[in-house]
Design a protein around this motif. Structure first.
Motif, PDB file in Angstrom:
ATOM      1  N   THR A 219       0.828  -1.212   0.000  1.00 56.61           N
ATOM      2  CA  THR A 219       0.000   0.000   0.000  1.00 56.61           C
ATOM      3  C   THR A 219       0.858   1.256   0.000  1.00 56.61           C
ATOM      4  OG1 THR A 219      -0.187  -0.106   2.404  1.00 56.61           O
ATOM      5  CG2 THR A 219      -1.980  -1.084   1.113  1.00 56.61           C
ATOM      6  N   GLN A 220       1.961   1.241   0.706  1.00 57.93           N
ATOM      7  CA  GLN A 220       2.848   2.400   0.710  1.00 57.93           C
ATOM      8  C   GLN A 220       3.411   2.635  -0.685  1.00 57.93           C
ATOM      9  OE1 GLN A 220       6.175   2.032   3.348  1.00 57.93           O
ATOM     10  NE2 GLN A 220       6.980   4.055   2.851  1.00 57.93           N
ATOM     11  N   THR A 221       3.786   1.576  -1.350  1.00 54.27           N
ATOM     12  CA  THR A 221       4.311   1.692  -2.709  1.00 54.27           C
ATOM     13  C   THR A 221       3.251   2.227  -3.662  1.00 54.27           C
ATOM     14  OG1 THR A 221       5.769  -0.182  -2.275  1.00 54.27           O
ATOM     15  CG2 THR A 221       5.438   0.429  -4.575  1.00 54.27           C
ATOM     16  N   LEU A 222       2.023   1.717  -3.548  1.00 47.92           N
ATOM     17  CA  LEU A 222       0.941   2.200  -4.411  1.00 47.92           C
ATOM     18  C   LEU A 222       0.664   3.675  -4.189  1.00 47.92           C
ATOM     19  CD1 LEU A 222      -1.652  -0.710  -4.445  1.00 47.92           C
ATOM     20  CD2 LEU A 222      -0.301   0.152  -6.333  1.00 47.92           C
ATOM     21  N   PHE A 223       0.633   4.113  -2.934  1.00 51.69           N
ATOM     22  CA  PHE A 223       0.354   5.518  -2.648  1.00 51.69           C
ATOM     23  C   PHE A 223       1.501   6.423  -3.092  1.00 51.69           C
ATOM     24  CE2 PHE A 223      -3.013   3.918   0.121  1.00 51.69           C
ATOM     25  CZ  PHE A 223      -4.020   4.803  -0.207  1.00 51.69           C
TER      26      PHE A 223
ATOM     27  N   ASP B  92      -0.579   9.190  -7.034  1.00 56.54           N
ATOM     28  CA  ASP B  92      -0.848  10.300  -6.125  1.00 56.54           C
ATOM     29  C   ASP B  92      -2.330  10.322  -5.791  1.00 56.54           C
ATOM     30  OD1 ASP B  92      -0.704  12.538  -4.639  1.00 56.54           O
ATOM     31  OD2 ASP B  92      -0.202  13.892  -6.279  1.00 56.54           O
ATOM     32  N   MET B  93      -2.670  10.138  -4.538  1.00 58.37           N
ATOM     33  CA  MET B  93      -4.064  10.048  -4.134  1.00 58.37           C
ATOM     34  C   MET B  93      -4.662  11.412  -3.758  1.00 58.37           C
ATOM     35  SD  MET B  93      -4.619   6.981  -4.696  1.00 58.37           S
ATOM     36  CE  MET B  93      -6.093   6.397  -3.924  1.00 58.37           C
ATOM     37  N   ARG B  94      -3.876  12.450  -3.866  1.00 57.59           N
ATOM     38  CA  ARG B  94      -4.426  13.778  -3.599  1.00 57.59           C
ATOM     39  C   ARG B  94      -5.262  14.212  -4.786  1.00 57.59           C
ATOM     40  NH1 ARG B  94      -0.180  16.768  -3.874  1.00 57.59           N
ATOM     41  NH2 ARG B  94      -1.349  18.615  -3.346  1.00 57.59           N
ATOM     42  N   SER B  95      -6.316  14.939  -4.551  1.00 57.60           N
ATOM     43  CA  SER B  95      -7.288  15.250  -5.598  1.00 57.60           C
ATOM     44  C   SER B  95      -6.748  16.200  -6.655  1.00 57.60           C
ATOM     45  CB  SER B  95      -8.533  15.869  -4.957  1.00 57.60           C
ATOM     46  OG  SER B  95      -9.115  14.947  -4.083  1.00 57.60           O
ATOM     47  N   PHE B  96      -6.189  17.311  -6.244  1.00 57.26           N
ATOM     48  CA  PHE B  96      -5.863  18.366  -7.198  1.00 57.26           C
ATOM     49  C   PHE B  96      -4.624  18.063  -8.033  1.00 57.26           C
ATOM     50  CE2 PHE B  96      -8.307  20.668  -3.917  1.00 57.26           C
ATOM     51  CZ  PHE B  96      -9.370  21.002  -4.713  1.00 57.26           C
TER      52      PHE B  96
END
Length: 178
Positions: free
Chosen positions: A8-12, A16-20
């Motif tokens: 999960t750390q690698t995927l994040f 980029d899971m931030r919206s903007f």
């Protein structure tokens, strides 16, 4: 010895899971506003253009489609209008609180999409009510729909501009040295 790598750390880190700063957010924003300006009161705008250009059956189709959609909207407003306004207001207020008081970026992105769309919905109800009362001829109906589309497109441009400025500010504020 290799360090422990968490999936999960690698995927994040990779996505980029931030919206903007997420490309999918901007694609979705463009698609939402494109759809909002293409369908005027639920009627595809190419039907309006075809009715103006060719007349005849195209005009009758446009009148029928507008009548059906306006009746649906006004019935919904009559039956559940108060509840819709209350639930929408509560939802937008709660989302705005999460977005700007608790500083949750995903909620900020959703507010910047839903708040202008709620204004479009109110404009659509007002236009539907005006058309139902006036019962205009085809040319006047086309003008009403074109005017409504113009205002939706203008609101969309302003909304995209404000979202882009706010998104750039958010992206720069998390960058080192800002």
């Amino acid at each position: 010895m290799l360090p422990n790598v968490d999936l999960t750390q690698t995927l994040f880190e990779v996505i980029d899971m931030r919206s903007f700063s997420n490309l999918w957010f901007w694609i979705m924003l463009a698609l939402i506003w494109s759809a909002a300006s293409h369908r005027v009161l639920g009627v595809p705008f190419d039907m309006v253009v075809r009715a103006r250009r060719f007349g005849g059956q195209s005009e009758r189709d446009l009148i029928d489609m507008v009548r059906i959609n306006i009746n649906r909207m006004l019935h919904l407003g009559h039956v559940a209008g108060s509840w819709l306004i209350g639930v929408t207001t509560f939802g937008l207020s709660s989302l705005s609180l999460l977005a700007f008081w608790y500083d949750i970026e995903f909620a900020q992105a959703v507010v910047l999409i839903l708040l202008p769309l709620s204004i479009v919905a109110a404009m659509s109800f007002a236009t539907a009510r005006r058309i139902a009362v006036e019962r205009p001829e085809v040319e006047a109906l086309c003008r009403h729909l074109a005017r409504h589309r113009f205002w939706v497109q203008l609101l969309g441009m302003v909304s995209i501009f404000v979202t882009a400025m706010y998104g750039m500010y958010q992206n720069l504020s998390v960058a080192p040295g800002f």
